[in-house]
Design a protein around this motif. Structure first.
Motif, short mmCIF file in Angstrom:
data_model
loop_
_atom_site.label_atom_id
_atom_site.label_comp_id
_atom_site.label_asym_id
_atom_site.label_seq_id
_atom_site.Cartn_x
_atom_site.Cartn_y
_atom_site.Cartn_z
N GLU A 307 0.83 -1.20 0.00
CA GLU A 307 0.00 0.00 0.00
C GLU A 307 0.87 1.25 0.00
O GLU A 307 1.90 1.32 0.66
N VAL A 308 0.41 2.26 -0.75
CA VAL A 308 1.14 3.51 -0.94
C VAL A 308 0.60 4.56 0.03
O VAL A 308 -0.61 4.67 0.25
N GLU A 309 1.52 5.36 0.60
CA GLU A 309 1.10 6.43 1.51
C GLU A 309 0.58 7.63 0.73
O GLU A 309 1.26 8.16 -0.16
N VAL A 310 -0.65 8.06 1.04
CA VAL A 310 -1.27 9.24 0.44
C VAL A 310 -1.26 10.36 1.48
O VAL A 310 -1.74 10.18 2.61
N THR A 311 -0.71 11.52 1.13
CA THR A 311 -0.58 12.62 2.08
C THR A 311 -1.72 13.62 1.99
O THR A 311 -1.99 14.37 2.94
N GLU A 312 -2.41 13.66 0.85
CA GLU A 312 -3.45 14.68 0.68
C GLU A 312 -4.45 14.22 -0.36
O GLU A 312 -4.11 13.53 -1.32
N THR A 349 -2.43 13.15 -3.66
CA THR A 349 -1.00 13.43 -3.66
C THR A 349 -0.30 12.38 -2.82
O THR A 349 -0.68 12.16 -1.65
N LEU A 350 0.71 11.71 -3.38
CA LEU A 350 1.42 10.65 -2.67
C LEU A 350 2.64 11.20 -1.95
O LEU A 350 3.14 12.29 -2.27
N GLY A 379 -2.56 9.95 -14.08
CA GLY A 379 -1.34 10.21 -13.33
C GLY A 379 -0.72 11.52 -13.77
O GLY A 379 -0.86 11.93 -14.93
N SER A 380 0.01 12.19 -12.86
CA SER A 380 0.63 13.48 -13.18
C SER A 380 1.90 13.65 -12.36
O SER A 380 1.96 13.25 -11.20
N HIS A 381 2.91 14.26 -12.98
CA HIS A 381 4.13 14.59 -12.26
C HIS A 381 4.00 15.89 -11.49
O HIS A 381 4.57 16.04 -10.41
N ASP A 382 3.24 16.84 -12.05
CA ASP A 382 3.19 18.18 -11.46
C ASP A 382 1.81 18.60 -10.97
O ASP A 382 1.63 19.70 -10.43
N GLY A 383 0.80 17.75 -11.13
CA GLY A 383 -0.55 18.10 -10.71
C GLY A 383 -1.29 18.94 -11.72
O GLY A 383 -2.42 19.39 -11.44
N TYR A 415 4.33 8.31 -10.68
CA TYR A 415 3.75 9.65 -10.63
C TYR A 415 3.57 10.06 -9.17
O TYR A 415 3.37 9.21 -8.29
N ARG A 416 3.61 11.35 -8.93
CA ARG A 416 3.39 11.88 -7.57
C ARG A 416 1.89 12.14 -7.32
O ARG A 416 1.42 12.05 -6.18
#
Length: 507
Positions: A307-312, A349-350, A379-383, A415-416
């Motif tokens: 599982e990946v940590e999601v910050t926002e 956002t990861l 997916g996006s690198h910069d949002g 991707y972030r």
């Protein structure tokens, strides 16, 4: 004691042989066998150490008679040992597609210490060809030893490349068209060649083939991504032992797995499995096989995930005043996110750029008509700039708080930022979910499946990738087979000694 494993395998050129020098007369190699014309002969010179321990020997000759027009053909066979006739005018069945095993007893008095000769002749009266595939000779107490040694030797060259062709199914008049080469290697350290092989690519294309016993050809079927069916055939172009260089033969990944077998209520360590199937298309996701000993297996490849940590998380709409905001999607409890829209967007956002391999959606507590039905994950690198990664349509949830996992069909990139764009729900003017999780690929592909040994029931079978630092266990491709053959020979010798001791006690 007696004599060593003795055989000649005429399915390849030059013939594979052990404890035998071979001489031909009126014979030629014909792709998968030796073809003897009328009066043609094959002579094997073999060594016997001690005839006192061999009261009788077992001779097996695998042969077939070629057709003569519409008739089965006619080519009687003669067998001589030390020039003395053992078999005369034996008519081997002919006209079929499969060779026949003919087994004879060789009296011990015909053998002598030192060099012995075995001659197989096609009668001068033959009207068609005698096709000779292989010959084995064993002391009567050790029947089958030479055949086991022969198959172990043949299995050493276990990396195969075939030139292939396709033609549309049910179109016998259509010409065969050249297709990409097939490269494969399957080995779980059992020293047995494949008889059948099937595989499915990640794009949905699939094939199933069956091999000639000597691996010279295959015939089978192929179905493309769009469902079109084809006849599929191949001719051997290259065959070699496995080595570290095998990985350089193809752009595809050579999989190496540490495996376990499930039986007796638990999991038990098993042999390493090496797996490579490359038909020029997408990487494989499922492989099935049956070997020439009757063992079979199925493996389904998958990516172990974490599982990946999601910050926002931000939502296009949310019922924050009612405690049903987007932040609930990250909580491990029975809460939910609710939007007063029939379509909605969620941006995550990861903690770090991550190659997401799968994502999980959990339905909320009520109102099934609020469940998402159509969506696209981006997916996006910069949002700001988004790349579509996975699109789903017509999806349903069978119950409340049901968890459904969706695997990306393409190879993941890191991707972030990830966006879940819900374009339709199940009919409500509101949309909801209880939780969203992302998982990443970790440590290469694993597999799950089953394995079934000949004449036994199926057992569980699973594997994890061999750590990258692990050396190739068979850098010398002959060591494992030689050790196995040596162990088998020692076991058979022990059985022979036990049988001899029992006879001595009786007398």
């Amino acid at each position: 004691m007696g004599f060593e494993a003795t055989y000649a395998d005429f399915s390849v050129e030059p013939a594979r042989r052990a404890n035998a020098d071979v001489r031909y007369h009126g014979a030629r190699f014909a792709g998968s066998h030796l073809a003897l014309s009328a009066g043609g002969s094959v002579t094997l010179d073999f060594e016997v150490a001690d005839t006192e321990d061999v009261p009788q020997a077992t001779l097996s000759i695998t042969a077939l008679v070629s057709r003569l027009g519409s008739s089965p053909g006619y080519a009687p066979m003669e067998v001589l040992v030390q020039g003395e006739t053992l078999v005369e005018d034996l008519t081997v069945p002919g006209g079929g597609d499969l060779p026949h095993d003919n087994v004879f007893a060789v009296p011990g008095h015909l053998l002598k210490p030192g060099t012995n000769s075995l001659e197989i002749r096609s009668s001068a009266k033959a009207e068609s060809m005698l096709w000779l595939y292989r010959v084995t000779l064993d002391p009567v107490w050790e029947r089958g030893r030479s055949e086991r040694a022969r198959t172990a030797e043949a299995a050493r060259d276990s990396v195969f490349t075939y030139r292939t062709e396709l033609r549309p199914a049910h179109s016998a008049s259509a010409p065969w068209q050249q297709a990409p080469q097939l490269l494969f290697h399957i080995d779980r350290d059992e020293h047995s060649l494949p008889a059948q092989l099937g595989w499915r690519g990640e794009d949905g294309a699939e094939s199933a083939v069956s091999f000639q016993a000597n691996m010279s050809d295959f015939h089978g079927v192929h179905r493309t991504v769009d469902g079109a069916a084809y006849e599929y055939r191949g001719r051997l172009a290259d065959r070699r032992p496995y080595s570290e260089e095998t990985q350089n033969l193809s752009a595809s990944v050579l999989h190496r797995f540490d495996t376990e077998e499930g039986w007796g209520g638990g999991w038990h360590a098993s042999h390493e499995l090496r797996l490579l199937v490359d038909d020029g298309g997408a990487p494989v996701e499922r492989v099935t096989w049956r070997d020439q000993r009757g063992n079979s297996g199925v493996v389904v490849l998958h990516v172990p995930s974490a599982e990946v940590e999601v910050t926002e998380v931000e939502a296009s709409d949310e019922f924050d005043d009612g405690g049903e905001g987007a932040g609930n999607l990250l909580e491990d409890r029975r809460s939910k996110w609710l939007a007063f829209e029939e379509t909605a967007r969620l941006d995550f956002t990861l903690a770090r750029p991550t190659a997401v391999a799968a994502y999980t959606l959990v339905s909320a507590n009520d109102a099934p008509d609020r469940d998402p039905r159509d969506w696209t994950l981006h997916g996006s690198h910069d949002g700001h700039t988004w790349t579509p990664l996975d699109t789903r349509g017509g999806e349903t949830f069978a119950g409340r708080f049901e968890s459904r996992e969706f695997h990306l069909r393409s190879r993941p990139r890191a991707y972030r930022h990830y966006r879940l764009d819900i374009t339709r729900n199940a009919g409500s003017s509101e949309t909801q979910l209880a939780r969203v999780r992302f998982t990443e690929a970790s440590g290469g592909q694993a597999f799950t499946g089953y394995y079934q040994r000949y004449d036994e029931g199926p057992i569980g079978y699973r594997g994890m990738p061999v750590p990258a630092a692990s050396p190739v266990r068979s850098a010398d491709p002959r060591v494992a087979s030689e050790l196995s053959a040596a162990a088998s020979s020692l076991a058979e010798t022990a059985q022979t000694l036990a049988a001899l001791a029992e006879r001595l006690r009786r007398h």
